[in-house]
Every structure is written in structure tokens, then in C-alpha cells.
Motif scaffolding. Structure first.
Motif, PDB file in Angstrom:
ATOM      1  N   VAL A 170       0.857  -1.189   0.000  1.00 14.48           N
ATOM      2  CA  VAL A 170       0.000   0.000   0.000  1.00 14.48           C
ATOM      3  C   VAL A 170       0.891   1.236   0.000  1.00 14.48           C
ATOM      4  CG1 VAL A 170      -1.692   1.339   1.312  1.00 14.48           C
ATOM      5  CG2 VAL A 170      -1.935  -1.132   1.145  1.00 14.48           C
ATOM      6  N   VAL A 171       0.593   2.147  -0.927  1.00 14.96           N
ATOM      7  CA  VAL A 171       1.327   3.407  -1.015  1.00 14.96           C
ATOM      8  C   VAL A 171       0.383   4.505  -0.552  1.00 14.96           C
ATOM      9  CG1 VAL A 171       2.564   5.000  -2.542  1.00 14.96           C
ATOM     10  CG2 VAL A 171       2.618   2.535  -2.996  1.00 14.96           C
ATOM     11  N   SER A 172       0.865   5.388   0.341  1.00 15.65           N
ATOM     12  CA  SER A 172      -0.057   6.424   0.824  1.00 15.65           C
ATOM     13  C   SER A 172       0.636   7.783   0.962  1.00 15.65           C
ATOM     14  CB  SER A 172      -0.678   5.986   2.145  1.00 15.65           C
ATOM     15  OG  SER A 172      -1.791   6.819   2.428  1.00 15.65           O
ATOM     16  N   ALA A 173      -0.170   8.746   1.429  1.00 17.38           N
ATOM     17  CA  ALA A 173       0.235  10.148   1.602  1.00 17.38           C
ATOM     18  C   ALA A 173       0.365  10.883   0.263  1.00 17.38           C
ATOM     19  CB  ALA A 173       1.520  10.285   2.410  1.00 17.38           C
ATOM     20  N   LEU A 174      -0.173  10.310  -0.795  1.00 15.32           N
ATOM     21  CA  LEU A 174      -0.119  10.980  -2.101  1.00 15.32           C
ATOM     22  C   LEU A 174      -1.494  11.581  -2.431  1.00 15.32           C
ATOM     23  CD1 LEU A 174       1.984   8.370  -4.126  1.00 15.32           C
ATOM     24  CD2 LEU A 174       2.786  10.334  -2.820  1.00 15.32           C
TER      25      LEU A 174
END
Ligand SMILES: Cc1cc2nc3c(=O)[nH]c(=O)nc-3n(C[C@H](O)[C@H](O)[C@H](O)COP(=O)(O)OP(=O)(O)OC[C@H]3O[C@@H](n4cnc5c(N)ncnc54)[C@H](O)[C@@H]3O)c2cc1C
Ligand code: SF4
Length: 339
Positions: A270-274
Motif C-alpha cells: 500500500v502506497v499512501s500520503a499521495l
């Protein structure tokens, strides 16, 4: 000095009383540690007439094992199926809990990387799940925002990031939810009408104005994480300006189940803060069967292709984009050590 507006402060001792207060007062908001809500109230981003304090509610506390239906069991019980974390558990408690550290080290790491020690001592898991989205043009004083003509997330008509369209793209900026998503966690959401359980992955929506499906009168009661089968490896990586105290500019949560001799059985990333919603990278199932260290580059390339940072935070989006594969590689290489 930024002053608070006038409001009434309620201190219920039971979850049912808190839920009744939220139902009774349409302009009530819950407050747990207050580390997100208080600054936002000073900026006049929220001006509730009633605050319902959650800190005194024993049902929201505690971290322990449970059977598959959420009933507590002893640490050595053969019936243990899940780890249950009360929404009122502080980030410090989660980051230091021996069970969390042993079974879900990425969750302990993410909780331990939120802000700074004082904030982690007050800030809770429930507040972290419900953290408001963040944007350069939004997390400012009323005076600052007024000078710019406000924006469509609060008080205005335009988005200063996209310039066009009616959608807010403020960034999801909480550290623990991406990890909870990789672990297949779910949450119990309570209201005066009853409780519903939903996967953390379904809790978030891609709308920066209000990026969860939680209704105003609902509270996160607890978080439930299924105990993993043997062979689970996890990692959490965070990019921020100052390691001592800062929100993520980019965060990567990863979990992989490895089978000795046959490599990756499952991998989630999971990639976040974008953008407004943590992004679950898709297409990773095609990498199953190979040793983890052999799929690092392919997973990093998939993440890079699927992520598109915008100018919603203070740092250049192209640089944040370039960092996606770098930090995915670092997370997976950490998990591959000794595999
Ligand atoms: C200087 C600074 C740096 C920070 N850095 C980070 C960071 O690096 N990473 C990060 O993730 N966060 C960061 N934060 C934000 C915040 O400290 C954390 O997200 C914390 O977990 C919020 O929890 P809280 O209990 O204080 O939430 P609160 O401020 O009490 O509440 C936040 C929101 O959640 C709602 N809420 C709280 N509990 C519940 C519940 N049980 N059910 C439903 N709604 C609820 C409230 O109504 C409010 O809308 C930072 C804050 C500051 C001031
Ligand atoms: S993304 Fe646009 S609408 Fe959302 S907070 Fe930022 S400027 Fe406002």
C-alpha cells in the motif's frame, strides 16, 4: 494567538452514552487525544458546538487476543484468531505492545513513527484512522485561507491544486491505516443503531473532503487484525521532512507471506500520503512463486506506474513520485533478508 471558539465538552463514561450524545447533537464531534482536532479547530476548519470526549471510555481501551468473533481470550489460548486493538489505545501503547511488536512489527513501527513522543502519548488509533486529510492550502489559519479565497474543502469554491473540477485531492496522511490494510484488518464501527464491521480497505474513499465512509454519528470501536499463518513478513517505510516530528510525504506498507522453498505466496503493498485514499498496488499476484528478492524491481515498477502525486503537500510531486520505487525496494529488501 489562535483562539478556540465556544463549545460544550461532554465526558461520557460509556460507549453507549457517547453514541447517544452524537445522535442527539447534530453539530457534535468526537475527540480522543485531540492532537488533530484541536489544531484544526484553532484554524476554524471545524467549529462543533459539542465535543464528546472518548478518553474516559473503558470499552475503547485495551490490546489483546480474541476468538474470531471478537471475544477476548488468553494469550496462550488455542482459540486465538485475531488481535483486537481498542480505538482508544494510544500510539505509544501500540508501538510498545509486545504482542504487536512480535506478530505485526510493521504496525508497531508505523505507530512509533507518528509525529513525536508527546503526541503519540495522547494520539489514539481511532483518531489516526479518522485523521482529516491534509493540504498546503487547507492546514492554515482562517486569516491565511481567507486571503486566498478559501478552497472547496472548506468555505470556498475552487481547488488550488487541480485548478479545475469539483474534487478535493488533499492527502491521506495517517501512518497506521496503510499497514492495517496490508494486514487484512477490519474495524467495528458503532452507532446508536448498532455495529457494522468493514475491512479497513473499504473504510477509505478517494474524496479529500471527507475520505471515509464513517457517518458523523458513528465511532470506531475497535480494530481487528487476523492472526497470520506462519511465514508473514512485514515492513513500513515513511518519507518525511524531519524524522523527529512530521507527517508522511510518502509512506509504503508491505506484507508478504513466504513459503520455504517456493518463495512468495502472497504480497500486498500500500502506497499512501499521495492522494485522499491509501492506494493498494494491484497486479502483485502475478509475482507469486518467485523468491522475494527476485520480485523487488517488478513490484517497485508496478507501484511507480500506479501512483500519481499532486501538488497537495509542500514537497515537489515529481520527487515524491521518484521516491515511490526507491522506498518500495527498501521495504521489500528489508523483508527479504534471510528469506
Ligand atoms: C505536530 C503534529 C505532527 C503529526 N504527525 C503525524 C504523523 O506523522 N502521522 C500521523 O499519522 N499523524 C500525525 N499527526 C496527527 C495526529 O497526532 C495523529 O493522527 C493521531 O493519531 C490522532 O489521534 P487523536 O486521538 O489525537 O485524534 P483526535 O484529534 O482526537 O481526532 C481526530 C479525528 O478523529 C475523530 N475521532 C477520534 N477518535 C475517533 C473514534 N474512536 N471514532 C470516530 N472518530 C474518531 C475526531 O472526531 C477527529 O475528527 C500529527 C499531529 C501533530 C499536531
Ligand atoms: S486539494 Fe484542493 S480542495 Fe482539497 S484542500 Fe487542497 S486546495 Fe482545497
Amino acid at each position: 494567538m489562535l483562539r478556540l471558539h465556544e463549545y460544550r465538552y461532554h465526558r461520557p463514561a460509556r460507549l453507549a452514552d457517547a453514541l447517544a450524545l452524537l445522535r442527539e447533537h447534530e453539530d457534535a464531534l468526537a475527540i480522543a487525544g485531540g492532537t488533530d482536532l484541536m489544531p484544526n479547530m484553532k484554524h476554524r476548519l471545524f467549529t462543533p458546538r459539542h465535543l464528546v470526549a472518548l478518553k474516559g471510555i473503558a470499552e475503547l481501551r485495551g490490546i489483546g487476543l480474541a476468538d474470531g468473533a471478537g471475544n477476548p481470550v488468553a494469550d496462550d489460548s488455542p482459540h486465538a484468531r485475531e488481535l483486537v486493538i481498542g480505538a482508544g489505545a494510544t500510539l505509544t501503547e501500540v508501538s510498545r505492545n509486545p504482542l504487536v511488536r512480535r506478530v505485526f512489527p510493521s504496525l508497531a513501527a508505523a505507530a512509533g513513527k507518528v509525529a513525536a513522543p508527546q503526541i503519540r502519548n495522547s494520539g489514539t488509533m481511532g483518531g489516526n484512522l479518522c485523521l482529516d486529510t491534509r493540504c498546503t492550502y487547507y492546514n492554515q489559519s482562517y486569516f491565511w485561507r481567507e486571503a486566498l479565497g478559501f478552497c472547496l474543502k472548506k468555505d470556498g469554491e475552487v481547488c488550488h491544486v487541480t485548478k479545475v473540477g469539483r474534487k478535493c485531492v488533499a492527502a491521506h496522511s495517517a501512518d497506521t491505516p496503510p499497514v492495517l490494510m496490508t494486514l487484512g484488518a477490519s474495524i467495528d464501527l458503532a452507532s446508536a443503531n448498532g455495529t457494522r464491521t468493514l475491512p479497513v480497505a473499504d473504510f477509505f474513499i478517494a474524496d479529500g473532503k471527507a475520505n471515509t465512509v464513517r457517518r458523523r454519528d458513528e465511532l470506531v470501536h475497535r480494530i481487528r487484525i487476523p492472526l497470520p499463518a506462519p511465514g508473514l513478513r512485514t515492513a513500513y517505510r515513511k518519507v518525511r521532512q524531519r524524522n523527529s516530528v512530521d507527517y508522511p510525504l510518502l509512506s509504503i506498507a508491505a506484507a508478504a507471506r513466504l513459503t520455504p522453498g517456493s518463495g512468495v505466496e502472497s504480497l500486498s503493498l500500500v502506497v499512501s500520503a499521495l492522494g485522499a485514499k491509501p492506494r493498494m498496488v494491484s497486479g502483485l499476484d502475478k509475482l507469486a512463486g518467485a523468491p522475494l528478492h527476485e520480485v523487488v524491481d517488478a513490484a517497485a515498477a508496478l507501484a511507480f506506474k500506479q501512483c500519481h502525486p499532486l501538488e497537495n503537500l509542500i514537497v515537489d510531486p515529481d520527487w515524491r513520485h521518484a521516491m515511490v520505487p526507491v522506498y518500495v525496494r527498501r521495504a521489500l529488501e528489508e523483508m527479504a533478508v534471510g528469506a
